[in-house]
Design a protein around this motif. Structure first.
Motif, PDB file in Angstrom:
ATOM      1  N   ALA A  84       0.830  -1.207   0.000  1.00  0.00           N
ATOM      2  CA  ALA A  84       0.000   0.000   0.000  1.00  0.00           C
ATOM      3  C   ALA A  84       0.867   1.260   0.000  1.00  0.00           C
ATOM      4  O   ALA A  84       0.586   2.224  -0.723  1.00  0.00           O
ATOM      5  CB  ALA A  84      -0.926  -0.011   1.216  1.00  0.00           C
ATOM      6  N   LEU A  85       1.930   1.256   0.793  1.00  0.00           N
ATOM      7  CA  LEU A  85       2.804   2.423   0.867  1.00  0.00           C
ATOM      8  C   LEU A  85       3.549   2.657  -0.447  1.00  0.00           C
ATOM      9  O   LEU A  85       3.594   3.784  -0.955  1.00  0.00           O
ATOM     10  CB  LEU A  85       3.818   2.243   2.003  1.00  0.00           C
ATOM     11  CG  LEU A  85       3.289   2.425   3.421  1.00  0.00           C
ATOM     12  CD1 LEU A  85       4.294   1.911   4.436  1.00  0.00           C
ATOM     13  CD2 LEU A  85       2.966   3.892   3.698  1.00  0.00           C
ATOM     14  N   LEU A 298      -3.800   4.313   6.274  1.00  0.00           N
ATOM     15  CA  LEU A 298      -2.461   4.451   6.845  1.00  0.00           C
ATOM     16  C   LEU A 298      -1.475   4.953   5.799  1.00  0.00           C
ATOM     17  O   LEU A 298      -0.683   5.863   6.054  1.00  0.00           O
ATOM     18  CB  LEU A 298      -1.986   3.104   7.395  1.00  0.00           C
ATOM     19  CG  LEU A 298      -2.564   2.645   8.731  1.00  0.00           C
ATOM     20  CD1 LEU A 298      -2.177   1.195   8.998  1.00  0.00           C
ATOM     21  CD2 LEU A 298      -2.054   3.535   9.861  1.00  0.00           C
ATOM     22  N   ALA A 299      -1.517   4.337   4.606  1.00  0.00           N
ATOM     23  CA  ALA A 299      -0.591   4.734   3.543  1.00  0.00           C
ATOM     24  C   ALA A 299      -0.858   6.171   3.099  1.00  0.00           C
ATOM     25  O   ALA A 299       0.083   6.949   2.877  1.00  0.00           O
ATOM     26  CB  ALA A 299      -0.722   3.783   2.358  1.00  0.00           C
ATOM     27  N   GLY A 300      -2.134   6.538   2.988  1.00  0.00           N
ATOM     28  CA  GLY A 300      -2.466   7.895   2.560  1.00  0.00           C
ATOM     29  C   GLY A 300      -1.986   8.947   3.535  1.00  0.00           C
ATOM     30  O   GLY A 300      -1.426   9.979   3.140  1.00  0.00           O
ATOM     31  N   VAL A 301      -2.187   8.693   4.826  1.00  0.00           N
ATOM     32  CA  VAL A 301      -1.739   9.649   5.841  1.00  0.00           C
ATOM     33  C   VAL A 301      -0.215   9.727   5.860  1.00  0.00           C
ATOM     34  O   VAL A 301       0.372  10.815   5.960  1.00  0.00           O
ATOM     35  CB  VAL A 301      -2.280   9.254   7.224  1.00  0.00           C
ATOM     36  CG1 VAL A 301      -1.662  10.130   8.315  1.00  0.00           C
ATOM     37  CG2 VAL A 301      -3.793   9.375   7.256  1.00  0.00           C
ATOM     38  N   ALA A 302       0.452   8.564   5.749  1.00  0.00           N
ATOM     39  CA  ALA A 302       1.921   8.532   5.792  1.00  0.00           C
ATOM     40  C   ALA A 302       2.527   9.301   4.625  1.00  0.00           C
ATOM     41  O   ALA A 302       3.435  10.120   4.805  1.00  0.00           O
ATOM     42  CB  ALA A 302       2.408   7.091   5.791  1.00  0.00           C
ATOM     43  N   VAL A 303       2.038   9.049   3.429  1.00  0.00           N
ATOM     44  CA  VAL A 303       2.590   9.728   2.251  1.00  0.00           C
ATOM     45  C   VAL A 303       2.206  11.203   2.253  1.00  0.00           C
ATOM     46  O   VAL A 303       3.005  12.066   1.871  1.00  0.00           O
ATOM     47  CB  VAL A 303       2.133   9.020   0.958  1.00  0.00           C
ATOM     48  CG1 VAL A 303       2.596   9.784  -0.277  1.00  0.00           C
ATOM     49  CG2 VAL A 303       2.671   7.590   0.915  1.00  0.00           C
ATOM     50  N   GLY A 304       0.993  11.511   2.707  1.00  0.00           N
ATOM     51  CA  GLY A 304       0.590  12.912   2.811  1.00  0.00           C
ATOM     52  C   GLY A 304       1.466  13.703   3.762  1.00  0.00           C
ATOM     53  O   GLY A 304       1.686  14.902   3.572  1.00  0.00           O
ATOM     54  N   ALA A 305       1.992  13.027   4.783  1.00  0.00           N
ATOM     55  CA  ALA A 305       2.851  13.703   5.756  1.00  0.00           C
ATOM     56  C   ALA A 305       4.204  14.082   5.176  1.00  0.00           C
ATOM     57  O   ALA A 305       4.959  14.832   5.802  1.00  0.00           O
ATOM     58  CB  ALA A 305       3.054  12.800   6.975  1.00  0.00           C
ATOM     59  N   LEU A 306       4.537  13.568   3.988  1.00  0.00           N
ATOM     60  CA  LEU A 306       5.812  13.903   3.356  1.00  0.00           C
ATOM     61  C   LEU A 306       5.747  15.209   2.582  1.00  0.00           C
ATOM     62  O   LEU A 306       6.784  15.728   2.152  1.00  0.00           O
ATOM     63  CB  LEU A 306       6.232  12.784   2.391  1.00  0.00           C
ATOM     64  CG  LEU A 306       6.326  11.371   2.978  1.00  0.00           C
ATOM     65  CD1 LEU A 306       6.747  10.390   1.898  1.00  0.00           C
ATOM     66  CD2 LEU A 306       7.308  11.341   4.146  1.00  0.00           C
TER      67      LEU A 306
END
Length: 332
Positions: A84-85, A298-306
């Motif tokens: 997903a990430l 989870l993947a959306g929030v993680a990548v958005g945080a970049l």
């Protein structure tokens, strides 16, 4: 044989345009006419030219590379989260570098140093047991840092956590509602923040409800450990009639031990709840009631945080209880 390299100058000459026009053609949003861009792309295709994004990244102080640091990558949950990430990163025009942190022979630190030498922009550190020093190294080298299901507090890092304690409390309530009176918790010895949080919530709810809980813990977080846990619990004189397993892999092993080694019928004799909602949980052989980790979220929030300017914060995400066939409905 030495590998020949096609340069932007070669493309410019074949297309009959300037070197600057080639650069603009490959830069999203740059001012260049459709006719010029078509000429450049045609010449590039003929010559087999590809933009050197690493060199371009050095000039812009960004490479588009993101390190994914994870342990136990062979487990169904971890591999699904990595998929997903990496997929979300690709959608955003970034490239994932996977660093497997299972080893303790120095190769992990060497791999991270190499990633840093490539000017890797950021690192996403997954749950499990990657050493805390890896996160420190990322921050010292100016990398954006995202921590998923980890309990360390770090200034400059984004933390994304599941509400594991709330899930543990819900699991206890569900087993009590199903009429279970001899309740157990089955977990591994991994001691990750996620597993500890689920156990803490489950035991806290049991105390509130006045319910005694048998805790059985052993081994790694694996199917084999689940078999061992199931065997240990089913050979007790007060064998449980309801079990919360802190992962689905443990639950699958425990169910197989209970059914095939001791003839227990699920859910008539034994109710089981897992956690993760791995693909096997939905297989007809298990039909496991479990908590789903929202991998896409989870993947959306993680990548958005970049993204530039994204705030440093802690995000708490609630897992969802997925009802299948391993827990009796109230009144059954």
């Amino acid at each position: 044989m030495a590998r020949s390299s096609v340069s932007a100058k070669d493309v410019a000459e074949l297309a009959g345009v300037s070197r600057t026009a080639v650069s603009r053609s490959f830069t999203p949003g740059a001012p260049v006419s459709a006719e010029t861009r078509a000429k450049v792309f045609s010449a590039a295709e003929q010559l087999g030219y590809h933009v050197n994004h690493l060199a371009r990244g050095l000039l812009r102080a960004e490479s588009g590379l993101v390190a994914l640091i994870a342990a136990e990558i062979e487990t169904p949950y971890r591999s699904a989260l990595l998929a997903a990430l990496s997929g979300r990163l690709q959608q955003e025009g970034k490239v994932a570098l996977l660093i497997n942190s299972d080893r303790s022979d120095g190769s992990v630190a060497r791999a991270l140093r190499q990633a840093i030498s490539y000017r890797t922009d950021a690192a996403i550190v997954l749950s499990g047991m990657p050493d805390v020093s890896l996160a420190e190294t990322c921050l010292r080298n100016g990398m954006r840092l995202v921590l998923i299901n980890r309990d360390e507090e770090r200034p400059g890092a984004v933390r994304i956590r599941l509400d594991d304690e709330a899930a543990g409390r819900s699991a206890l309530v569900a087993l009590v509602a199903a009429g279970c009176r001899r309740i157990a918790l089955a977990t591994s010895r991994a001691g990750t923040p996620s597993l500890v949080g689920r156990e803490r919530g489950f035991l806290a709810a049991a105390k509130t409800e006045g319910v005694a809980v048998t805790v059985e813990a052993t081994g790694a977080t694996s199917y084999q450990t689940g078999l061992d846990l199931g065997t240990a619990l089913m050979t007790r004189p007060d064998r449980p009639d309801g079990v919360f397993c802190t992962t689905d892999l443990l639950a699958c092993g425990l169910m197989d031990a209970a059914r095939h080694r001791f003839g227990a019928a699920i859910p008539r004799d034994l109710c089981v709840i897992g956690f993760d909602d791995i693909p096997q949980a939905a297989w007809e052989a298990y039909a496991l009631t479990t908590f789903r980790q929202p991998l896409d979220a989870l993947a959306g929030v993680a990548v958005g945080a970049l993204a530039p300017g994204a705030p440093d914060q802690t995000r708490l995400i609630a897992p969802k209880l997925i009802w299948r066939g391993t827990v009796r409905r109230a009144g059954e």
